[in-house]
Scaffold this active site. Structure first.
Site, mmCIF file in Angstrom:
data_model
loop_
_atom_site.group_PDB
_atom_site.id
_atom_site.type_symbol
_atom_site.label_atom_id
_atom_site.label_comp_id
_atom_site.label_asym_id
_atom_site.label_seq_id
_atom_site.Cartn_x
_atom_site.Cartn_y
_atom_site.Cartn_z
ATOM 1 N N HIS B 259 -40.541 -95.098 -15.913
ATOM 2 C CA HIS B 259 -41.408 -93.956 -15.552
ATOM 3 C C HIS B 259 -41.951 -94.118 -14.130
ATOM 4 O O HIS B 259 -43.096 -93.731 -13.843
ATOM 5 C CB HIS B 259 -42.572 -93.811 -16.542
ATOM 6 C CG HIS B 259 -42.134 -93.253 -17.867
ATOM 7 N ND1 HIS B 259 -41.771 -91.946 -18.040
ATOM 8 C CD2 HIS B 259 -41.958 -93.850 -19.083
ATOM 9 C CE1 HIS B 259 -41.419 -91.746 -19.305
ATOM 10 N NE2 HIS B 259 -41.510 -92.879 -19.958
ATOM 11 N N ASP B 322 -43.418 -98.033 -21.674
ATOM 12 C CA ASP B 322 -42.626 -97.298 -22.659
ATOM 13 C C ASP B 322 -41.297 -96.811 -22.081
ATOM 14 O O ASP B 322 -41.129 -96.703 -20.873
ATOM 15 C CB ASP B 322 -43.429 -96.091 -23.172
ATOM 16 C CG ASP B 322 -43.842 -95.172 -22.036
ATOM 17 O OD1 ASP B 322 -44.199 -95.696 -20.956
ATOM 18 O OD2 ASP B 322 -43.800 -93.951 -22.199
ATOM 19 N N GLU B 323 -40.381 -96.556 -22.983
ATOM 20 C CA GLU B 323 -39.158 -95.811 -22.704
ATOM 21 C C GLU B 323 -38.330 -96.322 -21.531
ATOM 22 O O GLU B 323 -38.012 -95.576 -20.615
ATOM 23 C CB GLU B 323 -39.488 -94.319 -22.477
ATOM 24 C CG GLU B 323 -40.103 -93.669 -23.700
ATOM 25 C CD GLU B 323 -40.312 -92.164 -23.516
ATOM 26 O OE1 GLU B 323 -40.084 -91.425 -24.472
ATOM 27 O OE2 GLU B 323 -40.730 -91.741 -22.421
ATOM 28 N N CYS B 324 -37.979 -97.619 -21.558
ATOM 29 C CA CYS B 324 -37.028 -98.132 -20.573
ATOM 30 C C CYS B 324 -35.623 -97.995 -21.139
ATOM 31 O O CYS B 324 -35.345 -98.520 -22.224
ATOM 32 C CB CYS B 324 -37.314 -99.606 -20.279
ATOM 33 S SG CYS B 324 -38.623 -99.812 -19.077
#
Lengths: 683, 683
Positions: B259, B322-324
């Site tokens: 992100h 989050d969300e790698c």
């Protein structure tokens, strides 16, 4: 007098009620532009310039920070008007909107700076050019007013506009002495002023009920004369910057030698009576006055004026000067002796002496003094600007005497008069029309005045807007722009825009009705609200006693000064009575009356649940009766049936009773219904 | 799963629809207090304490500036709730409202500080006492929520309340990365948080679409990574002060290592791919990630974290995580080699290594690190707080592993789910219920999360409020406070209060409908709006393509996530289908259906006048058809007439078609009407 004139204009003009009935129409009606104020020169074309996320605005020419910041604000506002996010940093090469500023504006905005602009909108390109940043700011507002939604999306019509104001002084005064107004109120109203091209914010900063500015020279002023409600010098700077960014001058007023009771709660030694003094909490005209016979008074004033003229950069400095009753002077033997010694025959002469001294102090601090009507005496220096408020003659007197003058008589928006009445008052109408060209040139413009006895942050916007937009048009547009129907149509559209700019003149009514009832569903209260208005003029004070601690949370505070619905019904009734109404207009009038008649039965059971709505019982019942009479009259008219004299007499008595204020509210339906009843009798 | 549970609760509960139909009732219904969150202990008495202009509030005990300022704000708000002006400077001797603060609170607000208060209201006196200023602030908000209008005027009921929160971490997260939100939005939402006793503002300050804080160490972040939309450090201080005054901690989040696309538009050298990078404009999960293999990355992060931990005084510092997707890491041979060298078997291990390093930096700057679910690995240090978002199991896993945890799964308010669904999720429900007491003690509370793909300053309030008030009750009140009907009743009342505090969750709908249509009269659009909702979950993105430049100005953006009217109709339909509706409830359902059926004919001719309303033609037509079917079903039920199978089949097809999203809107009337049709078939 003014009222009658307005009445006849309305009654003799055919009005397309259907248009307003369904709200402002999309697009442009009959080729005219939905602008307020109307520009000086307009050449309309075909088609429109569409607005989408690809819009890029380039800034060229003189690099004025006010223009760069103006572009940022423009894009933000355009985003708020459309819901489209606009990005700032587009290169000029692909810009479809080019701003060209020829040169600089003054470091401190001056009276009479060039405010003209040229706005050329084609289907593919927008060009906005001006001598300086002021014109650019005005042109951007014109563009924003032109934006409307169409079947193709948001757009502005193809048009070329060359525009400049008729008067260089176009003001709004806000009295923060009687009811203090927080910074947020001031700033959102400066936004509103910018939108309608007003350029002077006259800040009435002190009165008997409070002194509202931090003084570092005389800190007791904020400590003892403000009740804790004042602006810090930092906040003053913030407002001045905020105003300047919007092309608005800030003219401060410190009202003296009277309207100074609060001052004496801090510094009694400068009063003409021994005191003790406390901040005034009542409304009215009070006796306390500065003592013009003592050197110390002028030493104090010189320091205070020195501090305040340094704080406020504008070239003008307003010293008030209104409403001295002279009672403290008359009661003080030392002052009487002073007057005798100096050959002053009356209090007016003493005030004239005081004003002369203060004028010199103001000039000594390199400012131009301004004062209300009363400061004008035969020997008043020619550099003093007069703000004319007391009557229609003051302006011409001042101009003939060689003084510049700003008109406020006719623009007292605290008096709850209809927009049309203010709109038809012209600074160069009435007595002003007979001035010579040289005298006319001394008429700088005008100011709407928001005196604050009956306004709080909750409802002040509804007292200022949208009526002040109509006044702004008077100051900007050509003198012959005076079509009332056109004004009302365009004012409704600009009102919607102003609400989008976060002014709360419409939304506050609903919030206040919710507060009154404690309910989220206020449909029936809204119906009642649509039929009533606050009393006009100074009638309210005779109906109830108020002071600065009085709650202003009742229906009379919640409803706008001019009900759009009641006004529209008045139009319909006039057309019907004149035999000129269309079937659709008959139906509209009938439907409104049915809603008003039937509302009472739904509303009545709830009114007693709240102390604030209980008083509306009689108002609601009376409205229902009036509407019933109106429906009967419509029926009589439709069936060409002349009602019996007895029935008519009885109805007239009901209407007369209904026309009397109840709960400090005026029923605006009774009078148009009377028109219908009379018409039915005269068939 | 959650949806089904909610559905059955609603359908099986008798609901007093009449009460909501006419808006929140005046006064207290059935002896319960209209508070949200409900207090821990309440002892109700008889009568009420009346509020008028003579109210004086004294401050006693420990002289905490937050209490003095809290009193000022309390009086201002009370003035806004009542329209009564209150003066501050009353002496304690005649005060009818006495605040007693026992001692100081922490200089920087700490997790777990005592927030309890004791509020005793008699008919003549109010006593509010607390250990420290936090309890006082909460008690003042409780008092404000108790204020209502009665036949005697404004008042609060006689009651004694002893109150404290169940959880010490009660948060709202606002994502300003995807859509920047101006300071005014943040501040008014902090006001809303204070009103419902939330105490953590989690500020999601960076994401692929923007880095939103001025960095003096790395100024390219604001210059190249923000698109010009960021907070200056001065503004950050302002928000922190604003929050502290309201008993709210500010926890900043800088989401890393993924992100971070925007960061690389400024500093590409710390990315895992060669670039070039620009600020992301799409929504979704993106590949760019910090390079965890380079010393320079951590030198950069150490300086940045050093600067930001100095800027934000809170003890906690959120590092995201989050969300790698690991794609850039997998594609970079040097990073792959690093992973092999250090025996990291997958991207999760590499991220764990990165997180470990950053945690050390954060601790080095004397802060406690916090991260999303993904930072929890078997070797994660126990001092890391986990924010659980991915599913109902994460919270229990973290607590069992010894980490403190904050629940956000179930509180994603961006997903447009009903308040009841969020309300019934409990941090100690589900898997959390099976934890040991020691593990349960690690559950700090929860946070509602306002991700900002589809919110602008225009409509963000309507996505947050009033549903977040229900979530706030979950975090504050006892676990067994879970009556959905009571919640909806009280939420409607607090919603009205929040609107009075200038949040715009209700008023924004009207403003946006006016903007869509270009009209002031949007009655018919409001009727249509009352029947439709935005799709739930992530469905919207599959119906249309969006990016950060997309206009969010259509009906789907204007309507609230949960239509109160449609919800009420659903209740009525359930009661009717179950044979439990009163005649009044039959009438209410019938009247709603008539309005919906007849609306299309009035609305249809206008829709084509605006690009933004044209798409509603099918929605409006379909609603009319659905309402007609509903009216037929009511008629069949009333007359005990079973419709023919053919007619029923045809109607069901219409209802199925109506249930499909049109113009990205979901018809909320179709499903209750299906219930009626089915009931009519089963008579």
């Amino acid at each position: 007098m003014m009222m009658r004139r307005f009445g006849s204009v309305l009654l003799s003009t055919f009005f397309c009620a259907g248009l307003v009935a369904s709200g402002p129409a999309v697009g442009q009606a009959q080729g005219s532009l939905d602008l307020m104020p109307l520009p000086a020169h307009v050449a309309q074309g075909e088609g429109q310039f569409l607005i989408d996320g690809s819009l890029a605005v380039a800034v060229e020419g003189y690099p004025d920070p006010r223009v760069v910041e103006g572009r940022r604000r423009f894009l933000e506002r355009l985003g708020s008007e459309t819901g489209i996010p606009f990005v700032e940093d587009r290169s000029a090469s692909k810009a479809s909107f080019v701003i060209h500023t020829a040169g600089p504006s003054e470091a401190v905005q001056q009276l009479g700076e060039d405010e003209s602009y040229h706005l050329a909108i084609s289907a593919t390109q927008v060009e906005l050019s001006a001598t300086n940043s002021l014109g650019i700011l005005h042109g951007l507002q014109t563009f924003l007013q032109l934006v409307r939604i169409t079947p193709q999306g948001f757009g502005v019509p193809v048009v070329t506009i060359d525009d400049q104001p008729r008067f260089p002084w176009r003001g709004l005064m806000i009295d923060v002495g009687r009811h203090f107004q927080p910074l947020a109120v001031i700033e959102r109203n400066l936004d509103g002023m910018e939108a309608v091209k007003l350029n002077v914010f006259h800040w009435h900063l002190s009165d008997d009920q409070g002194f509202r500015v931090e003084s570092r020279q005389f800190p007791l002023l904020q400590e003892k004369a403000s009740g804790g409600r004042y602006y810090t010098q930092e906040q003053i700077h913030e407002v001045i910057d905020y105003a300047r960014a919007r092309g608005i001058r800030v003219v401060p007023e410190f009202d003296m030698p009277c309207h100074t009771t609060a001052w004496f709660a801090a510094y009694p030694q400068f009063a003409s009576a021994p005191g003790p003094f406390k901040i005034e909490t009542k409304w009215g005209v009070f006796d306390p006055a500065l003592d013009p016979t003592r050197e110390a008074t002028f030493e104090f004033l010189d320091k205070l004026i020195g501090e305040m003229t340094a704080l406020f950069p504008d070239a003008y400095f307003h010293i008030g000067g209104d409403e001295c009753d002279g009672k403290e002077w008359d009661a003080n033997p030392r002052i009487k002796a002073f007057m005798r010694e100096h050959g002053m025959k009356d209090d007016a002469a003493l005030q004239s002496y005081f004003t002369g001294c203060v004028q010199k102090l103001v000039v000594g601090h390199h400012k131009i003094p301004e004062g209300w009507d009363e400061v004008l005496q035969p020997d008043t220096p020619k550099n003093v600007v007069i703000q004319s408020w007391r009557g229609p003659k003051g302006l011409a007197t001042a101009a003939r005497q060689g003084n510049q003058v700003v008109l406020s008589n006719g623009y007292y928006i605290d008096l709850n008069k209809p927009a049309s009445e203010h709109y038809l008052v012209d600074p160069l109408g009435g007595d002003g029309a007979n001035l010579t060209a040289e005298q006319k040139a001394r008429v700088l413009g005008g100011e709407a005045t928001m005196w604050s006895e009956f306004v709080t942050p909750d409802n002040i916007d509804s007292r200022i807007w949208p009526r002040t937009a109509a006044i702004a048009e008077r100051f900007w547009s050509a003198q012959d722009v005076r079509d009332v129907d056109s004004m009302y149509r365009r004012m409704a559209i600009v009102s919607l825009k102003l609400e989008n700019y976060r002014l709360q003149h419409n939304s506050s009514t609903r919030m206040m009705l919710e507060r009154m009832s404690g309910k989220a569903d206020v449909k029936e209260l809204e119906v009642l609200a649509s039929a009533v208005q606050p009393p006009q003029g100074y009638a309210r004070e005779s109906l109830h006693e108020y002071n600065s601690g009085s709650p202003l949370n009742r229906m009379v505070d919640a409803v706008p000064p001019e009900s759009e619905t009641a006004w529209r019904f008045g139009q319909l009734a006039s057309l019907i009575a004149a035999g000129k109404a269309s079937p659709e207009q008959w139906k509209q009038a009938h439907d409104l009356l049915v809603v008003w008649r039937d509302n009472d039965a739904k509303l009545q059971p709830e009114l007693g649940e709240s102390d604030l709505t209980a008083e509306l019982s009689g108002v609601s019942e009376s409205l229902s009766q009036v509407a019933s009479i109106g429906l009967q009259a419509l029926d009589d008219l439709r069936n060409h049936r002349v009602p019996g004299a007895d029935a008519r007499e009885k109805n007239m008595q009901v209407l007369k009773a209904a026309a009397k204020p109840k709960a400090i509210l005026v029923d605006k339906v009774a009078s148009p219904v009377e028109l219908l009843v009379n018409a039915s009798a005269k068939q």
